[in-house]
Write an enzyme that holds these catalytic residues in place. Sequence first.
Site, mmCIF file in Angstrom:
data_model
loop_
_atom_site.group_PDB
_atom_site.id
_atom_site.type_symbol
_atom_site.label_atom_id
_atom_site.label_comp_id
_atom_site.label_asym_id
_atom_site.label_seq_id
_atom_site.Cartn_x
_atom_site.Cartn_y
_atom_site.Cartn_z
ATOM 1 N N GLU A 135 -24.915 -70.742 -18.772
ATOM 2 C CA GLU A 135 -24.946 -70.904 -20.233
ATOM 3 C C GLU A 135 -26.410 -70.763 -20.643
ATOM 4 O O GLU A 135 -27.181 -71.703 -20.616
ATOM 5 C CB GLU A 135 -24.360 -72.249 -20.675
ATOM 6 C CG GLU A 135 -24.135 -72.232 -22.191
ATOM 7 C CD GLU A 135 -23.490 -73.489 -22.737
ATOM 8 O OE1 GLU A 135 -23.387 -74.495 -22.026
ATOM 9 O OE2 GLU A 135 -23.100 -73.457 -23.934
ATOM 10 N N ALA A 146 -27.460 -78.157 -28.201
ATOM 11 C CA ALA A 146 -28.189 -79.096 -27.351
ATOM 12 C C ALA A 146 -28.981 -78.381 -26.260
ATOM 13 O O ALA A 146 -29.505 -79.012 -25.348
ATOM 14 C CB ALA A 146 -27.214 -80.087 -26.724
ATOM 15 N N HIS A 199 -24.122 -69.326 -28.383
ATOM 16 C CA HIS A 199 -25.360 -69.776 -29.036
ATOM 17 C C HIS A 199 -26.017 -68.586 -29.727
ATOM 18 O O HIS A 199 -27.129 -68.186 -29.401
ATOM 19 C CB HIS A 199 -26.284 -70.466 -28.037
ATOM 20 C CG HIS A 199 -25.711 -71.779 -27.551
ATOM 21 N ND1 HIS A 199 -25.778 -72.931 -28.280
ATOM 22 C CD2 HIS A 199 -25.009 -72.072 -26.432
ATOM 23 C CE1 HIS A 199 -25.157 -73.899 -27.621
ATOM 24 N NE2 HIS A 199 -24.672 -73.408 -26.500
ATOM 25 N N ASN A 223 -18.767 -73.551 -32.417
ATOM 26 C CA ASN A 223 -19.971 -74.307 -32.102
ATOM 27 C C ASN A 223 -21.076 -73.385 -31.593
ATOM 28 O O ASN A 223 -20.839 -72.557 -30.718
ATOM 29 C CB ASN A 223 -19.671 -75.391 -31.048
ATOM 30 C CG ASN A 223 -18.566 -76.326 -31.511
ATOM 31 O OD1 ASN A 223 -17.486 -76.358 -30.937
ATOM 32 N ND2 ASN A 223 -18.829 -77.052 -32.580
ATOM 33 N N ILE A 254 -13.407 -83.163 -32.240
ATOM 34 C CA ILE A 254 -14.737 -83.501 -32.762
ATOM 35 C C ILE A 254 -15.523 -82.192 -32.934
ATOM 36 O O ILE A 254 -16.090 -81.933 -33.989
ATOM 37 C CB ILE A 254 -15.497 -84.448 -31.801
ATOM 38 C CG1 ILE A 254 -14.729 -85.767 -31.646
ATOM 39 C CG2 ILE A 254 -16.913 -84.696 -32.297
ATOM 40 C CD1 ILE A 254 -15.204 -86.620 -30.490
ATOM 41 N N HIS A 255 -15.505 -81.378 -31.886
ATOM 42 C CA HIS A 255 -16.210 -80.087 -31.949
ATOM 43 C C HIS A 255 -15.514 -79.108 -32.889
ATOM 44 O O HIS A 255 -16.145 -78.180 -33.384
ATOM 45 C CB HIS A 255 -16.320 -79.476 -30.554
ATOM 46 C CG HIS A 255 -17.377 -80.102 -29.720
ATOM 47 N ND1 HIS A 255 -17.240 -81.352 -29.173
ATOM 48 C CD2 HIS A 255 -18.617 -79.670 -29.363
ATOM 49 C CE1 HIS A 255 -18.341 -81.645 -28.501
ATOM 50 N NE2 HIS A 255 -19.185 -80.649 -28.607
ATOM 51 N N ASP A 278 -16.488 -78.367 -21.593
ATOM 52 C CA ASP A 278 -17.921 -78.465 -21.881
ATOM 53 C C ASP A 278 -18.440 -79.883 -21.594
ATOM 54 O O ASP A 278 -19.294 -80.403 -22.307
ATOM 55 C CB ASP A 278 -18.227 -78.064 -23.331
ATOM 56 C CG ASP A 278 -19.683 -77.617 -23.522
ATOM 57 O OD1 ASP A 278 -20.412 -77.524 -22.528
ATOM 58 O OD2 ASP A 278 -20.083 -77.392 -24.672
ATOM 59 N N GLY A 316 -22.271 -81.782 -26.264
ATOM 60 C CA GLY A 316 -21.265 -81.477 -25.243
ATOM 61 C C GLY A 316 -20.156 -82.479 -25.435
ATOM 62 O O GLY A 316 -20.220 -83.324 -26.337
HETATM 63 ZN ZN LIG Z 1 -21.903 -75.978 -22.468
#
Ligand SMILES: [Zn+2]
Length: 392
Positions: A135, A146, A199, A223, A254-255, A278, A316
Amino acid sequence: MSKTLILNARIFTPGRASFTGWLLAEEKKIADFGEGSAPETLKENCNEIIDGQGMNLLPGFVDIHTHGCLGCCTMDADPEKILKIASFHVRHGVTTYLPTTMTADTEATVRAIRCASEFVGKRGDFSKIAGLHLEGPYFNAAKCGAQDTKNIRLATPEECKTFLEAGILKRISIAPEFPENLKAAEIFAEAGVSISAGHTNASYADMVEALKHGFRSVTHLYNGMSGFTHREPGVVGGALTLDGYSTEIICDNIHSHPAAQNMAWRTKGREKVVLITDMIRPSGLPDGNYPQEDGSEFVVSHNGTELRLPSGVLAGSALTMERGLKNFTANANATLEETWQCSSLNAARLIGIDHETGSIEKGKLADLVLIDPAFDVKRTIIEGNTAFRNEE
Ligand SMILES: [Zn+2]
């Protein structure tokens, strides 16, 4: 010859309705299965006969994005910690997973790859490791989540080669909006690595272009990516509307909101949604603040279900695969018959191991999970052997 017979289980297989029946595992593989009672002759010379008690028998979960738990992380590059993580996964029905790195410098990444790669091919009372998911580090700092911004960088062919030589890579998350990263994607795709957009602040046009360079999925949908707007559909719009993409999703509610999960189900369907956990270092730990060796800190709250940095940024999840499947099935307003492959086969296909695992089919490895109606894992079977059993 090793022989395991499972009786009275509700069995889920590709392309047909579930049925209550039996399954025979021989020499690591699924030898046969059928409806109703097993023929008496099959019961001879079995090493183990398991009463499924009418519970659901699914292919073992495949988690292709998971960093660590119980205070341990893939980045620690410590064999004992890898084993601890893999032993946690098996308790949650995971038969195969990809230890996932965090964005770091070359040296730390190579160390992590080498360490986890040592476990590929090892068997025991722990989840199998098929290879690694990198990642990063080729991300867009604007969508770092994060991930450590000081180590986010553009790809170079030399570093890609170094990572490929360090061990067994199955998957990499990359931001596709940079030409250097598109080139890297081609290098990894050529080596058989599954390429995912993650990301990233890419535009919809970038997502169309990325398909031509080997990208086939997006990393944790919603996310760490540009969101959807009606004039610039962004990564979310690309992921949901372009058929070339499968999508990871974290279903801890939540995510992503239950309705957002429903939207992924409606647009991508049963074959292209890939549930992931995750999980990170503090996953599986009770509520509290956990200072890290590197000076960072995690905050665990809400009975261990929310993990944040002290700034409040989500760091995460503390999700486990059986909870993810339970949430997703409910949020999709679907049945387990429709969703089971989102927790196994789709991921196996994405990383190219579906010829041997990921579904209940004759000749595939007997990687299985038995879950009760509340989705609690009762037994995890790896290559025909019970690797975890919950007696409660
Ligand atoms: Zn991750």
